[in-house]
Design an enzyme around this catalytic site. Structure first.
Site, short mmCIF file in Angstrom:
data_model
loop_
_atom_site.label_atom_id
_atom_site.label_comp_id
_atom_site.label_asym_id
_atom_site.label_seq_id
_atom_site.Cartn_x
_atom_site.Cartn_y
_atom_site.Cartn_z
N ASP A 441 0.85 -1.19 0.05
CA ASP A 441 0.16 0.02 0.06
C ASP A 441 0.95 1.29 0.12
O ASP A 441 2.11 1.24 0.21
CB ASP A 441 -0.89 -0.09 1.19
CG ASP A 441 -1.64 1.14 1.28
OD1 ASP A 441 -2.44 1.60 0.24
OD2 ASP A 441 -1.76 1.83 2.45
N ASP A 641 -1.69 -1.11 5.94
CA ASP A 641 -1.92 -0.65 7.51
C ASP A 641 -3.34 -0.38 7.83
O ASP A 641 -3.63 -0.13 8.85
CB ASP A 641 -0.85 0.43 7.73
CG ASP A 641 -1.40 1.75 6.95
OD1 ASP A 641 -1.91 1.63 6.08
OD2 ASP A 641 -0.94 2.86 7.83
N ASP A 645 -7.04 -1.88 3.74
CA ASP A 645 -5.98 -3.26 3.17
C ASP A 645 -6.46 -4.58 3.58
O ASP A 645 -5.82 -5.42 3.35
CB ASP A 645 -4.69 -2.90 3.84
CG ASP A 645 -4.17 -1.43 3.16
OD1 ASP A 645 -4.37 -1.22 1.90
OD2 ASP A 645 -3.63 -0.77 3.70
#
Length: 753
Positions: A441, A641, A645
């Site tokens: 990410d 995080d 996600d």
């Protein structure tokens, strides 16, 4: 703070009374634990588990309410929940005592038996020798070795044949045969007697084998105790007491268990922080190496989050507790390490399958060995047949095979915890070794996840500080994600915010308000045109900032364009080096983000080395892309995080949660990187490689000892080389194999990550 009930938007009701708050955060804390703020009842005590669950370190699915032995492998069960109690393992104390007794009695036993057999020196008469050996051996076998017979019988009764099956049968057969030969030698025919007419006894073989098996068990228990000490070392990081502030500002020292959410605690210089919380007063630097593995202290000031177990530097801090007891990060780390140490890697299934057919096969080989030596062996046939059959049983004990994987996992998870890599399961560790595609990410992983003010550009003679002060005053009323960065930037420059009136939000355009009598408008180009401010003079600067990955807000003062404010989520300083290191580890790196293409490309340029970039994604898009990569045959790890996600973390072969992220992300992942830094992924990768290499080495050692030892113990070398392997030597080889596996696993403590 003083709160005006008429203007604040944050209210709650408790006990038929209305309460008003300055912010949503304060309201949330109050709702979670009103008593901590009202003081009308005693603070809640932490939950106490009424009965501890005990489990097998080799077979974690075996669980019961109290201590006992595993019905599968016979090992003593251990408490599932880690404890600060550093008392010695009762089984280790017991087995050590048995080993001492066996050792003291084995020395004279060897003197009496071996001197007469090898040198012809009789310490006692030939007639009395069997009785003396019996007297010395009986306590060794019947007391020191009694746990092996209990576990061996249990394995037969439950049909889970294991190493104790072989030991019990081998030692029992040798001891019972020798006892019969001592008590009733006349029942044996001449063919079973030595040249002196005596029936040979093999007490020393039974006694020495028990002693050697005890050596192996004590070594194994000591190694397991060492892994337990690693967990206790983590638990010891938290202090036993805390300095709590009373409402009148005085201090009192209270046990850590009495600290409740919302309590204000003072942390003196050099002390460990007692619980998780937020700094409300003071400034210092905190050593967070227990979380991150990084030695550099982290500056902390008002508003900064702090973690229990980390160590305060030279400043004094006052913190407010928001997680206590089992909810703290340290407690969660301890639980994750303990659970990971009990988890089983898929490669363990190989050892389980081998053990499943190995023990019955060894029993068959032992029986065949006995028959062959009885039929075609030299005199005394019974003696040779018995000793070789026992030697096969003893040397083939699969204890090293059973230790091969669990020992490596135990040591590796402890090593990882100290390096900021928390392994939730052994399966994740094994899977990460084979991953070739890493999906990451952007926000909070490649970037810091906290937007910051990065630039102020002014036009038309505007003053930079005045522009920022006016804009921050307006944005202080806004809930936009970037507003906090502007307000924080103004505070860092020491600017005073003016009085705001008439705040309004224009959907899709921006915000506006009157500050100290001046009309301030913030937003995009359409917002500027709406109030008659021409955005053209600054469009080139705005486009350049956007290409650099910043969010740009134009500012007009009294209907005149004054400039722009650029806010960006900074790329982590270590990101570029970490991406390069991941590429060297053989990983293909793909970035997925919900941010726009311009920002994503800017971050990709900043970190370099990315193989693919996908932007404008929703949470389900990330999970879909991970599934597509897996469908093409790639083994995929996902690092993220945020809540968005979590689906992708769960869909990947291995999920890597950045420790700075949400609980949902952490629960969805197989590993947690406590610092939220990409360099931790490099450490995790190296840990996975080192662990799996160590497990394969252990399995190789185990198979090597058994593969070579069993044929030699059966006597295949006797016709060509005259070599026989006594049960004593077989016992030493078996203990050496376990010792080799334990020592090799402990090497993981020194692996460089």
């Amino acid at each position: 703070m003083t709160v005006d009930p008429a203007t604040t938007r944050h209210h709650a009701e408790h006990g038929r009374h209305a309460y008003h708050f300055c912010s949503a955060g304060c309201r949330t804390k109050f709702i979670a634990n009103p008593q901590a703020y009202l003081g009308d009842t005693e603070p809640p005590k932490p939950n106490v588990t009424p009965g501890a669950i005990w489990t097998c370190p080799m077979h974690p699915h075996i669980r019961q309410d109290g201590p006992g032995t595993c019905p599968i492998c016979g090992m003593a069960l251990e408490p599932e929940e880690p404890s600060l109690d550093d008392a010695p393992n009762p089984e280790l104390v017991d087995f050590t005592r048995r080993l001492w007794v066996a050792g003291v009695l084995t020395i004279p036993l060897l003197v009496v038996s071996m001197l007469a057999e090898m040198l012809g020196v009789h310490v006692v008469s030939a007639t009395a020798s069997p009785w003396v050996q019996f007297a010395l051996t009986a306590p060794i076998v019947l007391w020191a070795g009694s746990p092996f017979f209990v576990r061996g019988w249990q394995s037969i009764r439950t049909r889970h044949l294991n190493m104790f099956t072989l030991i019990a049968i081998g030692v029992g057969a040798g001891f019972l045969y020798s006892l019969v030969a001592t008590v009733a030698p006349g029942i044996f025919p001449t063919a079973f007697r030595t040249h002196g007419g005596m029936v040979p006894v093999y007490y020393e073989a039974a006694g020495v084998v028990v002693g050697l098996v005890l050596v192996g068990q004590v070594l194994e228990l000591r190694a397991r105790a060492a892994t337990g000490r690693a967990i206790r070392a983590l638990m010891d990081l938290a202090p036993k007491t805390a300095c709590r502030l009373r409402p009148d500002g005085s201090e009192e020292e209270v046990p850590l268990a009495d600290v409740a959410v919302g309590d204000r605690l003072r942390v003196h210089p050099g002390e460990a922080l007692p619980v998780d919380g937020v700094v409300v007063e003071g400034r210092s630097s905190v050593d967070e190496s227990m979380l991150t593995g990084e030695p550099a202290p982290i500056p902390k000031e008002t508003g900064a989050a702090v973690t229990g177990g980390t160590v305060n530097g030279t400043g004094s801090l006052v913190m407010e507790a928001y997680a206590v007891g089992s909810d703290t990060m340290l407690a969660r780390i301890v639980r994750m390490v303990a659970e990971a140490q009990r988890s089983r890697a898929p490669i363990q299934a190989l050892a389980d399958r081998v053990s499943g057919w190995f023990v019955p096969l060894v029993l068959l080989i032992s029986a065949v060995t006995f028959l062959v030596w009885m039929l075609v062996g030299p005199e005394p046939r019974l003696g040779h047949a018995l000793l070789n059959a026992i030697a096969v049983l003893v040397i083939a004990c699969p204890c090293a095979l059973g230790l091969a994987t669990p020992m490596s996992i135990m040591v590796a998870t402890g090593r990882g915890a100290h390096a900021g890599v928390l392994v939730k399961s052994a399966e994740a560790l094994q899977a990460f070794e084979k991953v070739e595609t890493l999906v990451i990410d952007k926000t909070g992983t490649l970037t810091e996840g906290k937007p910051k003010l990065v630039a102020i550009e002014v036009v038309n003679g505007a003053d930079e500080r005045e522009l920022l002060a006016l804009a921050a005053a307006v944005e202080a009323q806004s809930e936009h994600p970037l507003a906090h960065a502007i307000v924080t930037g103004a505070s860092a420059k020491g600017l005073q915010l003016g009085r705001v009136e008439g705040f309004a939000s224009q959907t899709g355009l921006g915000v506006s308000a009157t500050v100290n009598g001046r009309q301030v408008v913030i937003g995009n180009a359409a917002q500027m045109r709406r109030v008659g401010a021409n955005p053209v003079p600054i469009e080139a600067l705005a486009d350049r900032r956007r290409r650099e990955g910043a969010g740009v807000m134009l500012v007009a003062i009294d209907s005149t364009l004054a400039g722009l404010i650029a806010v960006a989520d900074p790329v982590r300083p270590s990101a570029r080096d970490a991406i390069a290191a991941l590429r060297r580890e053989g990983l293909r790196v793909v970035m997925l983000t919900g941010d726009n293409v311009t920002t994503a490309d800017a971050v990709a340029r900043a970190v370099g080395g990315l193989d693919d970039v996908r932007a404008d994604l929703r949470p389900e898009d990330k999970a879909r892309i991970v599934a597509e990569l897996k469908a093409k045959g790639a083994r995929v790890a996902m690092a993220g995080d945020g809540i968005n996600d979590a689906p992708a973390l769960a869909a990947a072969d291995v999920g890597l949660a950045m420790g700075t992220g949400t609980d949902v992300a952490i629960e969805s992942a197989g590993m947690t990187l406590t610092r939220g830094d990409l360099s931790a992924i490099v450490r995790a990768r190296r840990l996975a490689h080192a662990t799996m290499r160590n497990i394969r080495q252990n399995l190789f050692f185990s198979f090597l000892f058994n593969g070579i030892g069993v044929p030699i113990a059966a006597g295949v070398l006797y016709p060509v080389a005259g070599i026989l392997l006594s049960p004593m030597i077989a016992g030493a080889a078996m203990a050496l194999s376990s010792f080799t596996v334990v020592l090799n696993a402990l090497r993981l403590n020194g692996v460089k990550l």
